[in-house]
Design an enzyme around this catalytic site. Structure first.
Site, PDB file in Angstrom:
ATOM      1  N   TYR A 113      -1.159   5.637  -5.569  1.00 35.08           N
ATOM      2  CA  TYR A 113      -2.042   6.688  -6.109  1.00 35.08           C
ATOM      3  C   TYR A 113      -1.581   7.646  -6.815  1.00 35.08           C
ATOM      4  O   TYR A 113      -0.367   8.154  -6.800  1.00 35.08           O
ATOM      5  CB  TYR A 113      -2.721   7.244  -4.588  1.00 35.08           C
ATOM      6  CG  TYR A 113      -3.532   6.236  -3.753  1.00 35.08           C
ATOM      7  CD1 TYR A 113      -5.006   5.840  -4.203  1.00 35.08           C
ATOM      8  CD2 TYR A 113      -3.361   5.807  -2.908  1.00 35.08           C
ATOM      9  CE1 TYR A 113      -5.623   4.874  -3.513  1.00 35.08           C
ATOM     10  CE2 TYR A 113      -3.772   4.938  -2.006  1.00 35.08           C
ATOM     11  CZ  TYR A 113      -5.262   4.536  -2.371  1.00 35.08           C
ATOM     12  OH  TYR A 113      -6.046   3.810  -1.814  1.00 35.08           O
ATOM     13  N   SER A 125       0.965  -1.275  -0.128  1.00 38.67           N
ATOM     14  CA  SER A 125       0.041  -0.057  -0.054  1.00 38.67           C
ATOM     15  C   SER A 125       0.864   1.251   0.121  1.00 38.67           C
ATOM     16  O   SER A 125       1.895   1.336   0.720  1.00 38.67           O
ATOM     17  CB  SER A 125      -0.954  -0.014   1.124  1.00 38.67           C
ATOM     18  OG  SER A 125      -1.659   1.337   1.399  1.00 38.67           O
ATOM     19  N   ARG A 172     -16.916   7.114   6.205  1.00 36.37           N
ATOM     20  CA  ARG A 172     -17.067   5.636   6.574  1.00 36.37           C
ATOM     21  C   ARG A 172     -17.358   5.812   8.229  1.00 36.37           C
ATOM     22  O   ARG A 172     -16.507   6.199   9.119  1.00 36.37           O
ATOM     23  CB  ARG A 172     -15.392   4.980   6.426  1.00 36.37           C
ATOM     24  CG  ARG A 172     -15.353   4.736   5.325  1.00 36.37           C
ATOM     25  CD  ARG A 172     -13.728   4.459   4.956  1.00 36.37           C
ATOM     26  NE  ARG A 172     -13.525   4.140   3.465  1.00 36.37           N
ATOM     27  CZ  ARG A 172     -12.227   4.289   2.757  1.00 36.37           C
ATOM     28  NH1 ARG A 172     -11.237   4.360   3.579  1.00 36.37           N
ATOM     29  NH2 ARG A 172     -12.152   4.152   1.559  1.00 36.37           N
ATOM     30  N   LYS A 187      -6.429  -1.204 -10.609  1.00 32.72           N
ATOM     31  CA  LYS A 187      -7.462  -1.613  -9.668  1.00 32.72           C
ATOM     32  C   LYS A 187      -8.489  -0.948  -9.110  1.00 32.72           C
ATOM     33  O   LYS A 187      -8.475   0.423  -9.307  1.00 32.72           O
ATOM     34  CB  LYS A 187      -6.413  -1.789  -8.055  1.00 32.72           C
ATOM     35  CG  LYS A 187      -7.199  -2.477  -6.950  1.00 32.72           C
ATOM     36  CD  LYS A 187      -6.372  -2.487  -5.702  1.00 32.72           C
ATOM     37  CE  LYS A 187      -7.285  -3.105  -4.748  1.00 32.72           C
ATOM     38  NZ  LYS A 187      -7.972  -2.160  -3.919  1.00 32.72           N
ATOM     39  N   THR A 241      -4.519   2.639  -8.188  1.00 35.39           N
ATOM     40  CA  THR A 241      -5.962   2.517  -7.814  1.00 35.39           C
ATOM     41  C   THR A 241      -6.703   3.651  -8.400  1.00 35.39           C
ATOM     42  O   THR A 241      -6.312   4.773  -8.143  1.00 35.39           O
ATOM     43  CB  THR A 241      -5.903   2.664  -6.374  1.00 35.39           C
ATOM     44  OG1 THR A 241      -5.226   1.294  -5.596  1.00 35.39           O
ATOM     45  CG2 THR A 241      -7.174   2.369  -5.553  1.00 35.39           C
ATOM     46  N   HIS A 249     -13.150  -2.001  -3.502  1.00 39.47           N
ATOM     47  CA  HIS A 249     -12.580  -1.561  -2.386  1.00 39.47           C
ATOM     48  C   HIS A 249     -13.027  -2.287  -0.971  1.00 39.47           C
ATOM     49  O   HIS A 249     -12.972  -1.538   0.052  1.00 39.47           O
ATOM     50  CB  HIS A 249     -12.338  -0.103  -2.351  1.00 39.47           C
ATOM     51  CG  HIS A 249     -11.237   0.633  -1.747  1.00 39.47           C
ATOM     52  ND1 HIS A 249     -10.287   1.152  -2.808  1.00 39.47           N
ATOM     53  CD2 HIS A 249     -10.701   0.671  -0.718  1.00 39.47           C
ATOM     54  CE1 HIS A 249      -9.398   1.751  -2.078  1.00 39.47           C
ATOM     55  NE2 HIS A 249      -9.196   1.313  -1.111  1.00 39.47           N
TER      56      HIS A 249
END
Length: 382
Positions: free
Chosen positions: A131, A109, A166, A252, A157, A276
Site C-alpha cells: 500500500y 500482504s 463491512r 492490483k 493495491t 477486492h
C-alpha cells in the site's frame, strides 16, 4: 438463484468456520455493505458455458505458464490476504510452503502476520503487496526490504482509497477495538484447538508492519496502519513507484480499461483485475464481466491476472479464454489454511489443478496456448 457449488473450497470453508472464532471467520467471508459484489463475482461465473470438443489428442494436458516474469506449474497464484497468520498457527509461512510445493505464484500482504522476509525465505517466487502510505519514507522502506529479501516483484493495491463499512466486522468489533473485548475473548475461548495453536506461537502481532507501529496487538496495529494508507493515490504515484522500484511492478484493483491503460503507461509489468473480492465497492460488477474489455485495451502487452470469485477449474479456464494470463485466489486459500494449515492449502490447490486439467481436456485444449488461441470462441456468457 442457488449459490454456485464451490467444490473443495466450499468444504474447506465449512471446516474453517467450525474451527475459527467468528471474529476471523466473518473477516474471511465478509464483504462491503450488503455483500452483493461477493455474490455477483460467483454468479457471473455460473452464467458462463464452455463448449466441449472432441477428435483432439488430449492425452497430455500442460498447465505450465509464465506470468509476471515467473514460471508457474499452473496458471494460479495465492493472492495477498491480510491477517492470515491469525487463521492457523502455520499462517503465511504454511501458505508459502504450499505455493512453493505446487509451483504457483504468491503475494504477501502488507498486513501479514509473518514478516515478508520469513515468507520469501520459504517461497522465492513471493511478491510483496504494497500500500502507498501517507509517509512515503515508510513505503520506500518496505520496497527496500522486499528487494533485500530477493523479491523481484511488488503488487501495489489501488482500490483502497477508503475502507468501506463491512458489516460483519462492525458487528464483531474487528479493528474497532485496541484490544479484544470480554465478548471477543469469550468467543476465542470457544475454539480451543485454534486457541492452542495461537498460544504455542506466542503473542500475535502484524510482523510485517512491526517496524512502523508503536501499538501492541493485532487489532491496534491494524487500526493504526490502515489509517496511514494514502487516499490521494494517483497516476503520479504509480510513476513515482516505477522510478524507485527496479523490479516488476504489478497493479492490483483494476476494473476499468482506462485504469489498465494508465497502469501500463506508467510502466506496470502486469495488472490484477480485482474488486477486492467484493470487499470495497459493493455495487461493483463481477471481475469476469469486465475482463474482456480490459484485455482488449491492453492488447496482450502486459500480463493480466483475474482475481475475485475464482473457485472451480472451469472458472480458471473461462478467465484464460477471455484474456487472463492466470488467476489468483484469496478467500479459497484462507479457508484451506484455516481448515488444514499449509498441507490443506497444497491439497486444495492440487484438486483445483486436476479440475483445470479435466476442463481443458474435455474442451479440446491440451495447452494454455491452445486455450488462449481458442479465446472467446470457446466460451459464451456472461
Amino acid at each position: 438463484m442457488s449459490e454456485p457449488d464451490d467444490g473443495t473450497f466450499g468444504a474447506c470453508a465449512a471446516r474453517a468456520r467450525r474451527r475459527l472464532p467468528r471474529l476471523f471467520a466473518d473477516y474471511i467471508d465478509g464483504g462491503a455493505h450488503a455483500e452483493r459484489a461477493v455474490r455477483r463475482n460467483r454468479r457471473a461465473f455460473d452464467r458462463i458455458a464452455i463448449t466441449p470438443r472432441g477428435l483432439i489428442d488430449v492425452s497430455r494436458v500442460d498447465l505450465t505458464t509464465r506470468c509476471f516474469g515467473q514460471d508457474w506449474r499452473l496458471p494460479v497464484m495465492l493472492a495477498p490476504v491480510g491477517f492470515a497468520g491469525m487463521f492457523h498457527a502455520e499462517g503465511e509461512q504454511g501458505a508459502a510452503r504450499a505455493a512453493a510445493e505446487c509451483g504457483i505464484g504468491l503475494g504477501v500482504s502488507t498486513f501479514s502476520i509473518a514478516p515478508m522476509e520469513r515468507v520469501a525465505a520459504i517461497a522465492p517466487q513471493a511478491m510483496a503487496q504494497i500500500y502507498v502510505f501517507r509517509d512515503r519514507g515508510l513505503t520506500r522502506d518496505m520496497l527496500a526490504r522486499a528487494a533485500a529479501c530477493g523479491m523481484d516483484g511488488i503488487i501495489v493495491t489501488i482500490d483502497t482509497a477508503i475502507t468501506p463499512v463491512r458489516e460483519r466486522d462492525v458487528r464483531n468489533g474487528f479493528r474497532d477495538l485496541a484490544r479484544p473485548s470480554i465478548a471477543q475473548m469469550a468467543g476465542l475461548a470457544r475454539h480451543p484447538r485454534w486457541l492452542a495453536g495461537m498460544a504455542r506461537r506466542g503473542a500475535p502481532g502484524i510482523g510485517n508492519l512491526a517496524p512502523y507501529t508503536t501499538e501492541r496487538g493485532v487489532m491496534a496495529q491494524a487500526r493504526q496502519m490502515a489509517a496511514q494508507i494514502d487516499p490521494t493515490l494517483s497516476r503520479d504515484d504509480l510513476a513515482w513507484l516505477r522510478g524507485v522500484w527496479t523490479g516488476r511492478l504489478i497493479v492490483k484493483g483494476v476494473m476499468h480499461p482506462d485504469d489498465a491503460r494508465s497502469a501500463r503507461d506508467a510502466g506496470a509489468d502486469g495488472i490484477v483485475v480485482s474488486n477486492h473480492g467484493g470487499r470495497q465497492l459493493d455495487a461493483s460488477p463481477a471481475t469476469i464481466e469486465v475482463l474482456p474489455a480490459i484485455a482488449d485495451a491492453l492488447e496482450g502487452r502486459i500480463d493480466i491476472v483475474l482475481d475475485s470469485g475464482v473457485r472451480r477449474g472451469a472458472d480458471v479456464v473461462a478467465a484464460l479464454a477471455l484474456g487472463a494470463t492466470a488467476v489468483s485466489i484469496g478467500r479459497p486459500w484462507a479457508w484451506a489454511l484455516a481448515s488444514g494449515g499449509g498441507a490443506g492449502v497444497a491439497q486444495a490447490v492440487r484438486r483445483l489443478e486436476r479440475e483445470i486439467a479435466d476442463v481443458m481436456a474435455l474442451a479440446g485444449v491440451p495447452t494454455l496456448d491452445a486455450l488462449r488461441a481458442g479465446g472467446s470462441g470457446l466460451v459464451w456468457g456472461p
